[in-house]
Design a protein around this motif. Structure first.
Motif, PDB file in Angstrom:
ATOM      1  N   VAL A   6       0.871  -1.164   0.000  1.00 42.05           N
ATOM      2  CA  VAL A   6       0.000   0.000   0.000  1.00 42.05           C
ATOM      3  C   VAL A   6       0.911   1.217   0.000  1.00 42.05           C
ATOM      4  CG1 VAL A   6      -1.716   1.334   1.272  1.00 42.05           C
ATOM      5  CG2 VAL A   6      -1.881  -1.167   1.216  1.00 42.05           C
ATOM      6  N   LYS A  47      -3.077   0.273  -4.290  1.00 45.26           N
ATOM      7  CA  LYS A  47      -3.830   1.066  -3.322  1.00 45.26           C
ATOM      8  C   LYS A  47      -2.924   2.172  -2.772  1.00 45.26           C
ATOM      9  CE  LYS A  47      -7.874   0.628  -1.029  1.00 45.26           C
ATOM     10  NZ  LYS A  47      -9.146   0.293  -1.709  1.00 45.26           N
ATOM     11  N   ILE A  49      -2.826   5.581  -0.121  1.00 39.91           N
ATOM     12  CA  ILE A  49      -3.355   6.522   0.856  1.00 39.91           C
ATOM     13  C   ILE A  49      -2.568   7.820   0.730  1.00 39.91           C
ATOM     14  CG2 ILE A  49      -3.634   7.029   3.317  1.00 39.91           C
ATOM     15  CD1 ILE A  49      -3.782   4.008   3.792  1.00 39.91           C
ATOM     16  N   ILE A 110     -14.048   2.649   0.559  1.00 34.66           N
ATOM     17  CA  ILE A 110     -12.644   2.371   0.851  1.00 34.66           C
ATOM     18  C   ILE A 110     -12.138   1.203   0.015  1.00 34.66           C
ATOM     19  CG2 ILE A 110     -11.080   1.468   2.639  1.00 34.66           C
ATOM     20  CD1 ILE A 110     -12.751   3.151   4.644  1.00 34.66           C
ATOM     21  N   GLN A 111     -12.951   0.176  -0.106  1.00 34.46           N
ATOM     22  CA  GLN A 111     -12.531  -1.012  -0.843  1.00 34.46           C
ATOM     23  C   GLN A 111     -12.646  -0.834  -2.346  1.00 34.46           C
ATOM     24  OE1 GLN A 111     -14.561  -4.365   0.901  1.00 34.46           O
ATOM     25  NE2 GLN A 111     -13.744  -3.947   2.937  1.00 34.46           N
ATOM     26  N   ILE A 116      -7.280   6.833  -1.688  1.00 37.92           N
ATOM     27  CA  ILE A 116      -8.005   7.322  -0.530  1.00 37.92           C
ATOM     28  C   ILE A 116      -7.270   8.548   0.001  1.00 37.92           C
ATOM     29  CG2 ILE A 116      -8.838   6.799   1.792  1.00 37.92           C
ATOM     30  CD1 ILE A 116      -8.712   3.823   0.964  1.00 37.92           C
ATOM     31  N   LEU A 135      -9.351   2.535   9.083  1.00 38.35           N
ATOM     32  CA  LEU A 135      -9.002   2.448   7.660  1.00 38.35           C
ATOM     33  C   LEU A 135      -7.873   1.460   7.419  1.00 38.35           C
ATOM     34  CD1 LEU A 135      -8.977   3.443   4.694  1.00 38.35           C
ATOM     35  CD2 LEU A 135      -7.407   5.257   5.434  1.00 38.35           C
ATOM     36  N   THR A 136      -6.841   1.497   8.247  1.00 38.01           N
ATOM     37  CA  THR A 136      -5.688   0.624   8.013  1.00 38.01           C
ATOM     38  C   THR A 136      -6.048  -0.853   8.103  1.00 38.01           C
ATOM     39  OG1 THR A 136      -5.037   0.724  10.363  1.00 38.01           O
ATOM     40  CG2 THR A 136      -4.045   2.344   8.862  1.00 38.01           C
ATOM     41  N   ASN A 138      -8.974  -2.064   6.994  1.00 38.97           N
ATOM     42  CA  ASN A 138     -10.037  -2.370   6.031  1.00 38.97           C
ATOM     43  C   ASN A 138      -9.735  -1.773   4.658  1.00 38.97           C
ATOM     44  OD1 ASN A 138     -12.426  -3.563   7.787  1.00 38.97           O
ATOM     45  ND2 ASN A 138     -11.545  -1.850   8.950  1.00 38.97           N
ATOM     46  N   LEU A 139      -8.566  -2.081   4.135  1.00 38.17           N
ATOM     47  CA  LEU A 139      -8.128  -1.451   2.899  1.00 38.17           C
ATOM     48  C   LEU A 139      -8.577  -2.184   1.637  1.00 38.17           C
ATOM     49  CD1 LEU A 139      -4.561  -0.336   3.963  1.00 38.17           C
ATOM     50  CD2 LEU A 139      -6.461   1.145   3.330  1.00 38.17           C
ATOM     51  N   PRO A 147      -1.181  -5.260   5.212  1.00 38.38           N
ATOM     52  CA  PRO A 147      -0.525  -4.258   4.370  1.00 38.38           C
ATOM     53  C   PRO A 147       0.955  -4.072   4.688  1.00 38.38           C
ATOM     54  CG  PRO A 147      -2.587  -3.414   5.275  1.00 38.38           C
ATOM     55  CD  PRO A 147      -2.302  -4.701   5.986  1.00 38.38           C
TER      56      PRO A 147
END
Length: 221
Positions: A6, A47, A49, A110-111, A116, A135-136, A138-139, A147
């Protein structure tokens, strides 16, 4: 690249770069690599962030005589130009998880979204956005994969510390990050900036993974 990577883009906002209110020395040195990392994330559907400081004008850490450790000049005021991402890292489509939004944590979004964007009211994202901890977990990365965060951007130390403290594997892109003093993050920064915490030991900070942009993305093809 590992399928549990991530990417974590920390505070690459206009106020930290040329023309901004903080204007970090030597900031132009990481622009090309920030662009390469962002393009690699898009190409490989990784993904990502991206945090942004989203401050109120009366934030208590603003000062006319900042020490750049506890106090700072006014910067990254919410809805201002300086709070926007620089061109090299600006996502085009994303889910916004705003610290002010009572419905900030929406798991389907989020998914579903690769990008994000997380706003925060203080520099430490774990303190600055009450939704971030969830959040961390449920990525929506591959099922049951934990992750591995690849961190870059501006003043990444508190983010790295927070992730290590919670047991995540962390890699730092050594040539795509910068502190407000114009220097890149160093492993010693964790201990130096968190002297009252024993959650992350000197050994754990040494065990951080470091890689260059080229090592991360290869030849870019």
């Amino acid at each position: 690249m590992n399928n549990n990577f991530v990417f974590f883009n920390v505070d690459s906002q206009q106020d930290f770069f040329t023309g901004g209110s903080v204007n970090i020395p030597n900031n132009e040195s990481i622009l090309k690599n920030l662009d390469l990392v962002s393009k690699a994330a898009e190409k490989n559907n990784i993904k990502t962030i991206s945090t942004i400081r989203w401050y109120n004008t009366d934030s208590e850490f603003f000062s006319e005589m900042p020490d750049y450790r506890v106090t700072f000049p006014i910067h990254c005021i919410k809805d201002s130009k300086g709070a926007r991402f620089i061109t090299e890292t600006a996502p085009t489509r994303y889910f916004l998880m705003n610290w002010e939004d009572p419905n900030g944590l929406l798991f389907p979004e989020i998914q579903k979204n690769r990008n994000i964007v997380v706003t925060k009211k203080v520099e430490d994202v774990f303190e600055g956005n009450s939704y971030f901890e969830s959040l961390t977990h449920n990525l929506g990365i591959p099922f049951m994969a934990r992750p591995h965060f690849v961190v870059y951007g501006v003043e990444i130390g508190k983010t790295v510390f927070g992730l290590l403290k919670r047991g995540y594997e962390v890699s730092i892109i050594s040539d795509a990050n910068i502190n407000t003093n114009g220097q890149p993050f160093k492993k010693e920064d964790i201990i130096a900036k968190q002297p009252t915490h024993d959650d992350v030991t000197p050994k754990e900070s040494i065990d951080l993974n470091y890689l260059t942009t080229r090592e991360l993305i290869g030849d870019g093809k």
